[in-house]
Design an enzyme around this catalytic site. Structure first.
Site, PDB file in Angstrom:
ATOM      1  N   HIS A 288     -10.885 -14.248   3.452  1.00 54.72           N
ATOM      2  CA  HIS A 288     -12.109 -13.509   3.133  1.00 54.72           C
ATOM      3  C   HIS A 288     -13.192 -14.459   2.637  1.00 54.72           C
ATOM      4  O   HIS A 288     -14.378 -14.263   2.907  1.00 54.72           O
ATOM      5  CB  HIS A 288     -11.839 -12.439   2.077  1.00 54.72           C
ATOM      6  CG  HIS A 288     -10.879 -11.372   2.523  1.00 54.72           C
ATOM      7  ND1 HIS A 288     -10.464 -10.363   1.702  1.00 54.72           N
ATOM      8  CD2 HIS A 288     -10.265 -11.152   3.704  1.00 54.72           C
ATOM      9  CE1 HIS A 288      -9.626  -9.566   2.354  1.00 54.72           C
ATOM     10  NE2 HIS A 288      -9.490 -10.039   3.572  1.00 54.72           N
TER      11      HIS A 288
ATOM     12  N   ASP B 275     -10.827 -12.100  10.702  1.00 53.74           N
ATOM     13  CA  ASP B 275      -9.803 -12.106   9.660  1.00 53.74           C
ATOM     14  C   ASP B 275      -8.430 -12.230  10.321  1.00 53.74           C
ATOM     15  O   ASP B 275      -7.723 -11.248  10.499  1.00 53.74           O
ATOM     16  CB  ASP B 275      -9.937 -10.795   8.871  1.00 53.74           C
ATOM     17  CG  ASP B 275      -9.192 -10.805   7.553  1.00 53.74           C
ATOM     18  OD1 ASP B 275      -8.833 -11.909   7.091  1.00 53.74           O
ATOM     19  OD2 ASP B 275      -8.984  -9.723   6.990  1.00 53.74           O
TER      20      ASP B 275
ATOM     21  N   ASP C  62      -0.746 -12.507   2.210  1.00 52.57           N
ATOM     22  CA  ASP C  62      -1.378 -11.459   3.015  1.00 52.57           C
ATOM     23  C   ASP C  62      -1.609 -12.054   4.413  1.00 52.57           C
ATOM     24  O   ASP C  62      -2.727 -12.417   4.780  1.00 52.57           O
ATOM     25  CB  ASP C  62      -2.685 -11.019   2.351  1.00 52.57           C
ATOM     26  CG  ASP C  62      -3.292  -9.814   3.033  1.00 52.57           C
ATOM     27  OD1 ASP C  62      -2.743  -9.374   4.058  1.00 52.57           O
ATOM     28  OD2 ASP C  62      -4.326  -9.316   2.550  1.00 52.57           O
TER      29      ASP C  62
ATOM     30  N   ASP D  28       2.135   2.012   3.458  1.00 48.84           N
ATOM     31  CA  ASP D  28       3.056   1.063   4.108  1.00 48.84           C
ATOM     32  C   ASP D  28       4.486   1.520   3.889  1.00 48.84           C
ATOM     33  O   ASP D  28       5.334   1.388   4.765  1.00 48.84           O
ATOM     34  CB  ASP D  28       3.045  -0.343   3.476  1.00 48.84           C
ATOM     35  CG  ASP D  28       1.690  -0.963   3.339  1.00 48.84           C
ATOM     36  OD1 ASP D  28       0.812  -0.613   4.124  1.00 48.84           O
ATOM     37  OD2 ASP D  28       1.528  -1.811   2.432  1.00 48.84           O
TER      38      ASP D  28
ATOM     39  N   GLU E  58      -9.004 -13.770  -1.668  1.00 45.45           N
ATOM     40  CA  GLU E  58      -8.259 -14.040  -0.424  1.00 45.45           C
ATOM     41  C   GLU E  58      -8.913 -15.185   0.340  1.00 45.45           C
ATOM     42  O   GLU E  58     -10.124 -15.170   0.585  1.00 45.45           O
ATOM     43  CB  GLU E  58      -8.205 -12.775   0.443  1.00 45.45           C
ATOM     44  CG  GLU E  58      -7.507 -13.032   1.770  1.00 45.45           C
ATOM     45  CD  GLU E  58      -7.025 -11.769   2.468  1.00 45.45           C
ATOM     46  OE1 GLU E  58      -6.635 -10.817   1.781  1.00 45.45           O
ATOM     47  OE2 GLU E  58      -7.042 -11.763   3.709  1.00 45.45           O
TER      48      GLU E  58
ATOM     49  N   HIS F 106       0.882  -1.181   0.000  1.00 43.10           N
ATOM     50  CA  HIS F 106       0.000   0.000   0.000  1.00 43.10           C
ATOM     51  C   HIS F 106       0.915   1.225   0.000  1.00 43.10           C
ATOM     52  O   HIS F 106       2.004   1.189   0.586  1.00 43.10           O
ATOM     53  CB  HIS F 106      -0.828   0.111   1.277  1.00 43.10           C
ATOM     54  CG  HIS F 106      -1.764  -1.018   1.554  1.00 43.10           C
ATOM     55  ND1 HIS F 106      -1.367  -2.175   2.165  1.00 43.10           N
ATOM     56  CD2 HIS F 106      -3.103  -1.138   1.362  1.00 43.10           C
ATOM     57  CE1 HIS F 106      -2.413  -2.969   2.312  1.00 43.10           C
ATOM     58  NE2 HIS F 106      -3.479  -2.371   1.835  1.00 43.10           N
TER      59      HIS F 106
ATOM     60  N   ASP G 149      -4.704 -13.710  -2.543  1.00 48.68           N
ATOM     61  CA  ASP G 149      -4.083 -13.430  -1.251  1.00 48.68           C
ATOM     62  C   ASP G 149      -4.106 -14.730  -0.457  1.00 48.68           C
ATOM     63  O   ASP G 149      -5.161 -15.194   0.009  1.00 48.68           O
ATOM     64  CB  ASP G 149      -4.799 -12.294  -0.515  1.00 48.68           C
ATOM     65  CG  ASP G 149      -4.225 -10.933  -0.899  1.00 48.68           C
ATOM     66  OD1 ASP G 149      -3.353 -10.886  -1.793  1.00 48.68           O
ATOM     67  OD2 ASP G 149      -4.630  -9.919  -0.304  1.00 48.68           O
TER      68      ASP G 149
ATOM     69  N   GLU H 168     -10.758  -6.963  -4.491  1.00 48.22           N
ATOM     70  CA  GLU H 168     -10.534  -8.031  -3.510  1.00 48.22           C
ATOM     71  C   GLU H 168     -11.789  -8.182  -2.657  1.00 48.22           C
ATOM     72  O   GLU H 168     -12.065  -7.348  -1.792  1.00 48.22           O
ATOM     73  CB  GLU H 168      -9.325  -7.682  -2.641  1.00 48.22           C
ATOM     74  CG  GLU H 168      -8.976  -8.770  -1.659  1.00 48.22           C
ATOM     75  CD  GLU H 168      -7.704  -8.447  -0.878  1.00 48.22           C
ATOM     76  OE1 GLU H 168      -6.737  -7.919  -1.459  1.00 48.22           O
ATOM     77  OE2 GLU H 168      -7.703  -8.716   0.335  1.00 48.22           O
TER      78      GLU H 168
HETATM   79  C1  XUL Z   1      -7.639  -6.645   4.296  1.00 48.32           C
HETATM   80  C2  XUL Z   1      -6.784  -7.076   3.188  1.00 48.32           C
HETATM   81  C3  XUL Z   1      -5.906  -6.024   2.601  1.00 48.32           C
HETATM   82  C4  XUL Z   1      -5.803  -6.074   1.115  1.00 48.32           C
HETATM   83  C5  XUL Z   1      -5.038  -4.934   0.503  1.00 48.32           C
HETATM   84  O1  XUL Z   1      -8.378  -7.660   4.850  1.00 48.32           O
HETATM   85  O2  XUL Z   1      -6.791  -8.207   2.805  1.00 48.32           O
HETATM   86  O3  XUL Z   1      -4.663  -6.120   3.183  1.00 48.32           O
HETATM   87  O4  XUL Z   1      -5.218  -7.256   0.697  1.00 48.32           O
HETATM   88  O5  XUL Z   1      -5.574  -3.711   0.822  1.00 48.32           O
HETATM   89 CO    CO Z   2      -5.821  -9.175   1.249  1.00 47.66          CO
END
Ligand code: XUL
Ligand code: CO
Length: 436
Positions: free
Chosen positions: A271, A307, A339, A104, A268, A101, A296, A232
Site C-alpha cells: 500500500h 496491489d 498479507d 474468511d 502495509e 476477517h 502487513d 490500514e
Molecule cells: C487489502 C488489504 C486487506 C487488509 C485487511 O488490500 O490489505 O486484506 O489487510 O482487510
Molecule cells: Co493488508
C-alpha cells in the site's frame, strides 16, 4: 484426524548452510538479538484470507488452486476443515499468530443472525485450536467490501442502512476478536472512498467514517476489548481514491476527529508503494508520530503497479524496515502479518510453505543486519553530526523559540553565505551494502 499438509512435518532452523528448502536458514525463533528472541522481535502472523481462502482467481480467470480442505461438504464443513488445516499449517511453519476477517473463517448466511451463528460455531473451534497449539490472534477484522451491499462503501455509504449493517458486522467481529483474545483490531478501508466526486459528498462521508469509529470506541470500552484499533492506509483499489490514503492522511483524519489516542496504523508495504512512498517512509512517519501499530508484510511489483500482495523477498526492504521498527521501540501488540498470496501458478500446498519460509527468512536476515547497524551506530552517528548545528548556538535558539525573524535576519547578514556539507548518499549506500 485428517492431515491436510502431509508433505511437511515441521519446518525447523537449520542455518545458512542447509540445502533443505523446507528449513529456515536465518529465522531461529529462540535466538536472542538485542535482548529479545527473534520470535519476540518479528511476531510473524499468517493471514487467513490469502493463505487458506485465496485460490488463484484474478480479474481474468477463476481459481487455479484446489485444496483438500476445500473439497465437498457444506459451506460450514469446508469452514471447519479449513480452520483445522490452518492450525496445522501455523504449527508446522512455526508461526505464533494469525489474522482473519469474519467472512474468511465462516460463510455468510441468508441473514445477519445466521452469519453470526456460523461465526460463533467456527470461532469456538478456533478458540479450542488456539488453546491446544498456543497460536494466538494478532488481529481480527470485518470484511465490509466483498458483499454487493457494500459497493458504495460501508461507514461512508450514502445509505444509513448500510452504515447500520456495517456497524452490526463490526460489533460482532470485535466480539469474536475479543473471544479469541486478539491483540488488536484492524479497519482497512475496503470500499471507503469514491470513484467520482459528482455523485459523492466527500465531507459528509468522512464525518460518517469518524462517527463510525467513535461508535466502535464506545463499544470497545463497553465490552472491555483492550487491544488497540489499527487503520490500514491504502491510496487506491478498489476505489479510485481511498479515504485512508497514506499514513499522513490517516493521521490528519485521526487528529481532526479526536480519534488519535485510540488508533495506530497497520502499515502495509504494497500500500505504501501504491501511494508512491517507500515502505520505510511509511514506517518512519508512523514511528515519528507514535502511531506504528502493526505491519502487513508483503511487496508489490513496480512494473505492474497494482496491489499484487506478493511475499516479501527483498533483503534491502526488510533491513530498512527492521532498522526503523527496532529503532522505534519494536512491536508491542502488533507484528508482521504476511498479507500476501502465492502466485496463480503456484498451485501446490507446498508452495504455501516455500512462500512463508522465504518471507520469514528474509525478515530474519533483515533483523540480523539491522541489529548490526544499530549496534555499530554508524548511521545514527552520521545523522547526529549532520544536525549538530541544532544542538548549540543559533540552532539551539531556534529550537527553543528564543529568536525571532529580525534577529535571524541580523544573523544571516552578519554570517553571510551558509557553509555547505555533503549528504554523502553514495557513501551511506556503500556502507549499507557492506552490512547486507
Ligand atoms: C487489502 C488489504 C486487506 C487488509 C485487511 O488490500 O490489505 O486484506 O489487510 O482487510
Ligand atoms: Co493488508
Amino acid at each position: 484426524m485428517n492431515e491436510f499438509f502431509p508433505e511437511v512435518k515441521q519446518v525447523r532452523y537449520e542455518g545458512p548452510k542447509s540445502k533443505n528448502p523446507l528449513s529456515f536458514k536465518y529465522y531461529n525463533a529462540p535466538e536472542k538479538i538485542l535482548g529479545k528472541t527473534m520470535e519476540q522481535h518479528l511476531r510473524f502472523a499468517v493471514c487467513y484470507w490469502h493463505t487458506f481462502k485465496g485460490l488463484g482467481s484474478d480479474q481474468f480467470g477463476s481459481s487455479t488452486i484446489s485444496r483438500s480442505y476445500d473439497q465437498g461438504g457444506s459451506a460450514m464443513e469446508i469452514a471447519e476443515n479449513t480452520m483445522y488445516a490452518a492450525f496445522e499449517f501455523f504449527t508446522k511453519i512455526g508461526v505464533k499468530f494469525w489474522c482473519f476477517h469474519d467472512r474468511d473463517i465462516a460463510p455468510e448466511g441468508e441473514s445477519l443472525s445466521e452469519s453470526n451463528k456460523n461465526l460463533d460455531r467456527i470461532v469456538a473451534i478456533a478458540k479450542k485450536l488456539q488453546n491446544n497449539t498456543g497460536v494466538k490472534t494478532l488481529w481480527g477484522t470485518a470484511n465490509l467490501f466483498s458483499n454487493k451491499r457494500f459497493m458504495a462503501g460501508a461507514a461512508t455509504n450514502p445509505s444509513p442502512n448500510v452504515f447500520a449493517y456495517a456497524a452490526a458486522q463490526v460489533k460482532k467481529a470485535m466480539e469474536v476478536t475479543k473471544e479469541l483474545s486478539g491483540a488488536g483490531y484492524v479497519f482497512w478501508g475496503g470500499r471507503e472512498g469514491y470513484d467520482m466526486l459528482l455523485n459523492t459528498d466527500m465531507k459528509r462521508e468522512l464525518d460518517h467514517l469518524a462517527k463510525f469509529f467513535h461508535l466502535a470506541i464506545d463499544y470497545k470500552k463497553k465490552i472491555g476489548f483492550k487491544g488497540p484499533f489499527y487503520i490500514e492506509p491504502k491510496p487506491k483499489e478498489p476505489t479510485k481514491h481511498q479515504y485512508d490514503f497514506d499514513a499522513g492522511n490517516c493521521y490528519a483524519f485521526l487528529q481532526k476527529y479526536d480519534l488519535a489516542e485510540y488508533f495506530k496504523l497497520n502499515v502495509e508495504a504494497n500500500h505504501a508503494t501504491l501511494a508512491s512512498h517507500s515502505f520505510h517512509h511509511e514506517l518512519q512517519y508512523s514511528v515519528d508520530n507514535n502511531i506504528l501499530g502493526s505491519v502487513d508484510a508483503n511487496r508489490g511489483d513496480l512494473l505492474l503497479g497494482w496491489d499484487t500482495d506478493q511475499f516479501p523477498n527483498d533483503i534491502y526492504e526488510t533491513t530498512l524496515a527492521m532498522y526503523i521498527i527496532i529503532n522505534g521501540g519494536g512491536f508491542t501488540t502488533g507484528g508482521l502479518n504476511f498479507d500476501a498470496h502465492v502466485r496463480r501458478q503456484s498451485i501446490d500446498p507446498i508452495d504455501l510453505f516455500y512462500a512463508h519460509i522465504g518471507a520469514m527468512d528474509v525478515f530474519a536476515r533483515g533483523l540480523r543486519v539491522a541489529a548490526n547497524m544499530i549496534k555499530d551506530g554508524k548511521f545514527k552517528k552520521f545523522v547526529q553530526q549532520r544536525y549538530a548545528g541544532w544542538d548549540k548556538g543559533i540552532g539551539q535558539k531556534i529550537e527553543k523559540g528564543r529568536i525571532d525573524f529580525v534577529q535571524l535576519e541580523k544573523y544571516a547578514l552578519e554570517n553571510g553565505e551558509p557553509k555547505l556539507q555533503s549528504g554523502r548518499q553514495e557513501l551511506l549506500e556503500n556502507i549499507l551494502n557492506e552490512y547486507i
